[in-house]
Write an enzyme that holds these catalytic residues in place. Structure first.
Site, short mmCIF file in Angstrom:
data_model
loop_
_atom_site.label_atom_id
_atom_site.label_comp_id
_atom_site.label_asym_id
_atom_site.label_seq_id
_atom_site.Cartn_x
_atom_site.Cartn_y
_atom_site.Cartn_z
N MET A 91 -36.15 -28.73 6.45
CA MET A 91 -36.74 -27.56 7.89
C MET A 91 -38.13 -28.24 8.19
O MET A 91 -38.80 -27.49 7.94
CB MET A 91 -36.62 -26.57 6.62
N LYS A 149 18.37 -60.67 -17.81
CA LYS A 149 16.96 -59.91 -18.17
C LYS A 149 16.14 -58.66 -17.79
O LYS A 149 16.62 -58.27 -16.97
CB LYS A 149 15.95 -61.62 -17.18
N GLY A 181 -24.06 -27.40 3.92
CA GLY A 181 -24.23 -28.64 2.76
C GLY A 181 -24.92 -28.29 1.54
O GLY A 181 -23.76 -27.59 0.84
N LYS A 219 -28.56 -18.57 9.93
CA LYS A 219 -29.52 -17.91 9.94
C LYS A 219 -30.37 -19.07 10.34
O LYS A 219 -30.18 -19.73 11.22
CB LYS A 219 -30.94 -17.93 8.83
N ASP A 269 -22.51 -19.81 7.34
CA ASP A 269 -24.17 -20.10 8.05
C ASP A 269 -23.46 -20.10 9.28
O ASP A 269 -22.46 -21.11 9.41
CB ASP A 269 -24.93 -20.20 7.22
#
Ligand code: SAH
Length: 473
Positions: free
Chosen positions: A381, A44, A300, A268, A246
């Protein structure tokens, strides 16, 4: 080595699967993908297999297994749910020199099927010799995330060049050198964005020994948690010759980059610029112009208060090819990890991202526009100007009771969230400097005590204001 890995060419190789259920179905589809000449033996069939049988994808023998049915096979999969039957099939195949696999019964397998990463014609097979299939699957998942989807197309493309390269170079050594170059060239890194003509040009340049052009990838590293990096970001970090990053990009993230890449920190920090923006722009141009693949890694998202646009404009002027890889921006990362939805049907229908640093001296934001009902204000910031922000927002009509969240080192193990009312914000101006800090101002901050799910190792009761917020709701 307990097993010997081989890749089998199944064309013209009669194979059989014994069994018609779900397990058999998985094996059938894998064998069909590899172009097997397949027979399925079972009284089957599952609906899925029945459909394939109707489409004549394999020959169906509606019958229990019998020696007669598999005697001419060269490979057999025993996929019935009856161990005794699987045993019989195994013994029969062993005596008749037929390759045999009994699904999930490693002790009655002549061969086992590995976990695979399929970038056909490139296939990576992982086996634990049946000791720990779950471990093999986990490794497979890791490789899946690391290897770009377009490897298939690249491998095919490389295959199509073989004759041309054979004609161009007489010695195997020269050919090998070409392929080494090819697989670190822009064809590999920018395959999808190159036209056929550009690819051809690059190949011709490599054949004639002209220096390959460098390129720059502007890559967002997200807000801090390395697991928030995109797959594409990790892939670019792995392919780069130079990583220009960074200060905000953590060592855990840099650890994911290619080990022998050159690392240049152009971080920075307010009033302590390691490199001026123009110097950074120039550095990127110089590195790429010398033929290197440069990964410009920024905290980010590169297009949100990241000066990414300026860096790209210089590249365009110098005709250096580039790509941009977006990322989770601080607002999204910090809000999620502090349990502060930036919008909410009851509290905020709008969200505004602003910077606390003005690009030009004396320039002021449009304070009135920042004071609107049902609006969340996210200030990047902003901490160094906390007093000014408090003053101006209240002067322009924002309630002094408006809740504010001050999120330091968001999404990292050092994350701290402080909450206060707008009229207490100035007190934070002298707060520890040097860590990235984001301000979220608006009614949505009230949700923080309730939705604060992230337990950083520096998690602490934010302050008495939390009680105030909790009572408010
Ligand atoms: N391009 C970045 C923003 C760069 S501006 C992005 O999309 O996120 C730098 C500012 O971002 C910091 O001064 C701080 O306000 C915010 N920021 C970045 N990472 C942060 C973090 N992990 N926690 C809190 N604020 C952060």
């Amino acid at each position: 080595m307990q097993q010997f890995p081989i890749f089998l060419n199944l064309s013209g190789f009669p194979c059989a699967v014994v069994g018609g259920g779900e397990v058999a179905s998985r094996k059938v589809s894998a064998l069909l993908k590899a172009g097997a000449e397949l027979t399925v033996i079972a009284p089957k069939l599952s609906p899925e297999l029945a459909e394939l049988a109707d489409q004549k994808q394999f020959t169906y023998r509606q019958s229990p297994w019998a020696a007669e049915l598999i005697k001419d096979m060269r490979l057999v999969v025993a996929a019935t749910d009856d161990n005794a039957i699987n045993q019989q099939i195994y013994h029969y195949c062993e005596t008749h020199k037929i390759l045999v696999n009994a699904v999930d019964q490693p002790d009655i397998c002549r061969y086992t099927t590995p976990s695979i990463v399929n970038r056909s014609p490139l296939i990576i097979a992982i086996s634990s010799a049946g000791m720990s299939p779950v471990l093999a699957r986990r490794i497979r998942a890791m490789l899946e995330t690391m290897l770009p989807q377009n490897l298939s197309a690249i491998a095919e493309y490389a295959g199509g060049l073989r004759d041309k390269i054979k004609k161009a170079f007489n010695s195997i050594g020269e050919r090998r050198q070409f392929w080494e170059k090819f697989f670190t060239s822009a064809i590999m890194t920018r395959y999808d964005s190159l036209t056929e003509h550009q690819k051809e040009q690059l190949v011709d340049d490599m054949i004639t020994g002209q220096q390959a052009q460098g390129e720059v990838w502007l890559v967002g590293a997200g807000p801090g948690d390395p697991e928030l990096l995109t797959l594409k970001a990790v892939q670019k970090m792995q392919m780069a010759d130079v990583i220009v990053h960074d200060r905000l990009v953590s060592s855990q993230i840099l650890d994911l980059a290619r080990k022998d890449a050159e690392f240049i920190c152009v971080g920075k920090q307010k009033n302590k610029h390691l490199k001026q923006q123009t110097e950074i722009n120039q550095l990127l141009v110089e590195q790429a112009a010398s033929g290197k693949k440069v990964c410009r890694l920024k905290g980010g998202d590169p297009f949100i208060f990241g000066r990414g646009g300026e860096e790209l404009e210089t590249l365009v002027e110098q005709q250096i090819p580039f790509e941009v890889v977006p990322a989770v921006t601080a607002a999204a990362g910090c809000a999620s990890y502090a349990g502060i939805p930036l919008t909410h049907r009851d509290y905020a229908r709008k969200v505004v991202f602003v910077t606390g640093q003005n690009s030009k001296a004396g320039e002021q934001p449009d304070w009135q526009a920042l004071v609107r009902p049902y609006q969340t204000l996210v200030i990047y910031m902003g901490l160094a100007r906390a007093a000014l922000i408090e003053d101006e927002l209240i002067k322009h009509g924002m309630s002094p009771d408006t809740p504010v969240a001050i999120i330091e080192n968001g999404t990292t193990a050092e994350q701290k969230v402080f909450c206060c009312k707008l009229n207490q914000l100035a007190d934070f101006e002298q707060h520890k400097k040097g860590s990235p800090t984001l301000l979220i101002i608006g009614e949505v901050v009230k949700l923080h005590p309730k939705l604060n799910w992230y337990q950083s190792s520096h998690n602490q009761t934010t302050n008495a204001f939390v009680n105030y917020l909790q009572n408010e709701r």
